[in-house]
Design an enzyme around this catalytic site. Structure first.
Site, PDB file in Angstrom:
ATOM      1  N   ASP A   9       0.856  -1.207   0.000  1.00 42.28           N
ATOM      2  CA  ASP A   9       0.000   0.000   0.000  1.00 42.28           C
ATOM      3  C   ASP A   9       0.888   1.253   0.000  1.00 42.28           C
ATOM      4  O   ASP A   9       0.860   2.061   0.931  1.00 42.28           O
ATOM      5  CB  ASP A   9      -0.941   0.002   1.226  1.00 42.28           C
ATOM      6  CG  ASP A   9      -0.198  -0.007   2.566  1.00 42.28           C
ATOM      7  OD1 ASP A   9      -0.773   0.476   3.554  1.00 42.28           O
ATOM      8  OD2 ASP A   9       0.962  -0.472   2.616  1.00 42.28           O
ATOM      9  N   HIS A 241       9.640  -0.127   8.683  1.00 41.08           N
ATOM     10  CA  HIS A 241       8.747  -1.286   8.863  1.00 41.08           C
ATOM     11  C   HIS A 241       8.811  -2.236   7.643  1.00 41.08           C
ATOM     12  O   HIS A 241       9.182  -3.403   7.763  1.00 41.08           O
ATOM     13  CB  HIS A 241       7.290  -0.816   9.006  1.00 41.08           C
ATOM     14  CG  HIS A 241       7.025   0.088  10.163  1.00 41.08           C
ATOM     15  ND1 HIS A 241       7.049  -0.311  11.482  1.00 41.08           N
ATOM     16  CD2 HIS A 241       6.702   1.411  10.194  1.00 41.08           C
ATOM     17  CE1 HIS A 241       6.741   0.699  12.273  1.00 41.08           C
ATOM     18  NE2 HIS A 241       6.531   1.761  11.524  1.00 41.08           N
TER      19      HIS A 241
HETATM   20  O1  RIB Z   1       2.435  -0.217  10.943  1.00 45.31           O
HETATM   21  C1  RIB Z   1       3.316  -0.042   9.860  1.00 45.31           C
HETATM   22  C2  RIB Z   1       2.689  -0.482   8.582  1.00 45.31           C
HETATM   23  O2  RIB Z   1       1.560   0.335   8.306  1.00 45.31           O
HETATM   24  C3  RIB Z   1       3.610  -0.297   7.358  1.00 45.31           C
HETATM   25  O3  RIB Z   1       3.295  -1.277   6.404  1.00 45.31           O
HETATM   26  C4  RIB Z   1       3.245   1.069   6.839  1.00 45.31           C
HETATM   27  O4  RIB Z   1       3.439   1.190   5.427  1.00 45.31           O
HETATM   28  C5  RIB Z   1       1.774   1.105   7.126  1.00 45.31           C
HETATM   29  O5  RIB Z   1       1.107   0.479   6.042  1.00 45.31           O
HETATM   30 CA    CA Z   2       2.801  -0.646   4.099  1.00 43.50          CA
END
Ligand code: RIB
Ligand code: CA
Length: 304
Positions: A9, A241
């Site tokens: 996303d 992340h």
């Molecule tokens: O909590 C972090 C996640 O949420 C990552 O994938 C960031 O891109 C958001 O989608």
């Molecule tokens: Ca993400």
């Protein structure tokens, strides 16, 4: 060379994760499927195309638009962090690509799983809506892939959108529940490890001096917004992340896994439960080794 399908996303950290994959010789990105999460899905698709255009891989992956919202609840986005356009609101405006047929991402997941089988690693770095829809189509094909690496959850640490829930799981808990219950080769990369992997602006700027100018300008531009948000919150940099999830897909030794039985709560909580394990959860990470490894590959994401 590991074939990857990345469900994403984009999103700033997603874009960095995609570039990491394109800068890594150990893998080939077979397909990118987009899912509503950080921003509405047409913007996710446009952003994925922007990343692929800058990376300019020899074999460009299929980019297939997926679910426009969670299985059973309204979409919650994260534009406060990723910008209204999902990439920091600083790139020149660009028309969104034409919408693709609904459900195409789920079909792409299934067809890729059937074609590639045990060699395939699926890396899911957004809400799990597409993966859950693919399970509806052909759970056997998905169970036969090699690995499903998911960025999501908060097991022994607080959440980042509620006190107990992480964003990807919180946006679509119903999808996450189906994925965890499906008996897939699931490896979870939760906040427990990702929140320890921080990219400082100075480290990125220094690394980008070694990158091709177009790539350096692109990365510097789309990360600026998030660095400002982090600085305003007195945070030392961007939390990587999604790049860590791709890193684990390519080199699992960055983390230490524990076999755990997880239950998904109504708000996307990821709770330990007694009983036979249903996934492996990364609970320790070598962050000091990962960040330079990530930067070195980021700067090789494009040859032009
Ligand atoms: O909590 C972090 C996640 O949420 C990552 O994938 C960031 O891109 C958001 O989608
Ligand atoms: Ca993400």
């Amino acid at each position: 060379m590991t074939p990857l399908l990345i469900d994403t996303d984009p999103g700033i950290d997603d874009a960095l994760a995609l570039l990491l994959a394109f800068g890594s010789p150990e893998c080939r990105v077979e397909a990118i499927t987009t899912v509503a999460g950080n921003v509405e899905v047409p913007l996710c698709t446009r952003n994925a195309r922007r990343v692929v255009a800058v990376a300019a891989p020899i074999r460009p992956p299929w980019i297939v638009e997926g679910a426009a919202g969670p299985l059973a609840r309204p979409l919650r986005t994260a534009t406060h962090y990723h910008g209204a356009d999902g990439l920091g609101d600083a790139l020149p405006p660009e028309a969104s690509p034409p919408a693709t047929a609904p459900g195409l991402a789920a079909r792409t997941l299934v067809e890729t799983a059937r074609r590639v089988g045990r060699m395939l690693t699926v890396v899911a770095i957004g809400p799990l809506t597409n993966v859950a829809q693919a399970l509806e189509l052909d759970a056997t094909a998905l169970a036969d892939i090699g690995r499903l690496v998911v960025m999501g959850g908060a097991v022994d640490v607080p959440g980042n959108v509620t006190p107990t829930a992480e964003f990807n799981m919180h946006v679509d808990p119903e999808a996450a529940d189906r994925v965890v219950a499906a008996g897939l080769p699931l490896e979870l990369v939760p906040l427990d490890v990702t929140q320890r992997v921080i990219l400082a602006r100075a480290a990125l700027d220094t690394a980008l001096e070694r990158a091709p100018q177009r790539l350096a300008d692109f990365v510097s531009t789309f990360t600026r917004f998030a660095f400002r948000v982090e600085a305003a919150a007195d945070h030392p940099g961007l939390t990587l992340h999604d790049p860590l999830a791709v890193g684990v897909a390519l080199s699992p030794s960055f983390v230490t896994f524990e076999r755990v039985r997880l239950e998904i709560g109504a708000d996307g909580e990821t709770r330990r439960r007694p009983g036979p394990p249903n996934c492996r959860v990364a609970l320790a990470v070598e962050a000091e080794r990962f960040v330079p490894w990530f930067l070195e590959r980021l700067c090789r994401a494009s040859s032009s």
